[in-house]
Design a protein around this motif. Structure first.
Motif, mmCIF file in Angstrom:
data_model
loop_
_atom_site.group_PDB
_atom_site.id
_atom_site.type_symbol
_atom_site.label_atom_id
_atom_site.label_comp_id
_atom_site.label_asym_id
_atom_site.label_seq_id
_atom_site.Cartn_x
_atom_site.Cartn_y
_atom_site.Cartn_z
ATOM 1 N N UNK A 1 0.838 -1.202 0.000
ATOM 2 C CA UNK A 1 0.000 0.000 0.000
ATOM 3 C C UNK A 1 0.874 1.252 0.000
ATOM 4 N N UNK A 2 1.936 1.245 0.797
ATOM 5 C CA UNK A 2 2.840 2.401 0.863
ATOM 6 C C UNK A 2 3.520 2.635 -0.495
ATOM 7 N N UNK A 3 3.931 1.539 -1.146
ATOM 8 C CA UNK A 3 4.558 1.648 -2.472
ATOM 9 C C UNK A 3 3.586 2.273 -3.473
ATOM 10 N N UNK A 4 2.329 1.803 -3.437
ATOM 11 C CA UNK A 4 1.325 2.337 -4.363
ATOM 12 C C UNK A 4 1.062 3.814 -4.082
ATOM 13 N N UNK A 5 0.967 4.161 -2.809
ATOM 14 C CA UNK A 5 0.691 5.554 -2.438
ATOM 15 C C UNK A 5 1.808 6.465 -2.945
ATOM 16 N N UNK A 6 3.036 5.955 -2.914
ATOM 17 C CA UNK A 6 4.197 6.725 -3.372
ATOM 18 C C UNK A 6 4.143 6.956 -4.894
ATOM 19 N N UNK A 7 3.474 6.042 -5.603
ATOM 20 C CA UNK A 7 3.384 6.136 -7.067
ATOM 21 C C UNK A 7 2.309 7.124 -7.519
ATOM 22 N N UNK A 8 1.506 7.598 -6.567
ATOM 23 C CA UNK A 8 0.403 8.504 -6.896
ATOM 24 C C UNK A 8 0.827 9.941 -6.601
ATOM 25 N N UNK A 9 0.771 10.781 -7.614
ATOM 26 C CA UNK A 9 1.177 12.176 -7.414
ATOM 27 C C UNK A 9 0.031 12.974 -6.768
ATOM 28 N N UNK B 1 1.777 0.408 -11.805
ATOM 29 C CA UNK B 1 2.987 1.221 -11.675
ATOM 30 C C UNK B 1 3.996 0.574 -10.714
ATOM 31 N N UNK B 2 3.509 -0.249 -9.781
ATOM 32 C CA UNK B 2 4.396 -0.835 -8.768
ATOM 33 C C UNK B 2 4.560 -2.345 -8.926
ATOM 34 N N UNK B 3 3.904 -2.924 -9.924
ATOM 35 C CA UNK B 3 3.997 -4.375 -10.123
ATOM 36 C C UNK B 3 4.205 -4.660 -11.610
ATOM 37 N N UNK B 4 5.454 -4.896 -11.983
ATOM 38 C CA UNK B 4 5.818 -5.066 -13.394
ATOM 39 C C UNK B 4 5.066 -6.226 -14.052
#
Length: 198
Positions: free
Chosen positions: A62-70, A95-98
């Motif tokens: 969740x933290x990784x995804x939140x970081x990907x959102x501007x 954006x966070x899972x290739x």
């Protein structure tokens, strides 16, 4: 911001998590640091999980995804419709899972281009077989891990509105709000819009 990604099976324990992502994005918008968010989520059970262990398992994703959102997407996610939230969440997952992004790009987007609205078991099996041949990492995953991932992928499709029925095979096009579409194209992320079937 480009994040260099490797193939990962983290979607197994953290498939959709739209509600959880919204909570973290709200805390970010309030100015809390990553550490403060982590503490608050755990201490106050912000995700409302009955099992505390599940918080520690899902929080990194969740933290990784939140970081990907501007900030623009964060504001659309927290103030826009549930449909906007679903699209932004799907974008953050890609954006966070290739591996999931490639699945969307190579399987789902292609189906929409061909006006093929059925996702069959063989489509998913073929995708994973190809990835196993292309990547030693994927080839090294256990059959159980891959089966769980296939289910997680289908779960994300269903939760984001791309799959009409949880157990079904019929795909549905997403209606991507123009604000989101324009913004993603403007920031150089048009490929994610394409992968969602636009």
């Amino acid at each position: 911001m480009t994040i260099e990604l490797e193939y990962s099976s983290s979607l197994n324990g953290a498939s959709n998590l739209l509600f959880e992502l919204k909570q973290v994005v709200k805390l970010q918008r309030m100015g809390l640091s990553a550490q403060e968010i982590r503490s608050k989520v755990v201490d106050e059970n912000v995700f409302q999980f009955e099992n505390k262990g599940r918080i520690t398992r899902t929080l990194p994703s969740v933290m990784r995804r939140a970081k990907a959102i501007d900030p623009t997407l964060a504001s659309l996610m927290t103030e826009g419709s549930i449909e906007m939230g679903k699209v932004i969440n799907l974008y953050a997952i890609m954006k966070t899972d290739l591996l999931f992004y490639e699945f969307m790009d190579e399987v789902i987007s292609e189906k929409f281009q061909n006006n093929d609205y059925l996702i069959e078991k063989r489509d998913i099996n073929l995708f994973f077989t190809n990835k196993s041949e292309q990547s030693e990492k994927v080839a090294g995953w256990s059959d159980i891990n891959i089966e769980k991932l296939k289910r997680a992928f289908m779960q994300v499709l269903f939760e984001s509105g791309l799959l009409k029925d949880r157990r079904g095979k019929e795909l549905d096009r997403l209606i991507i709000d123009e604000q989101i579409k324009d913004h993603l194209i403007r920031i150089g992320d048009a490929r994610y819009v394409r992968a969602m079937g636009e």
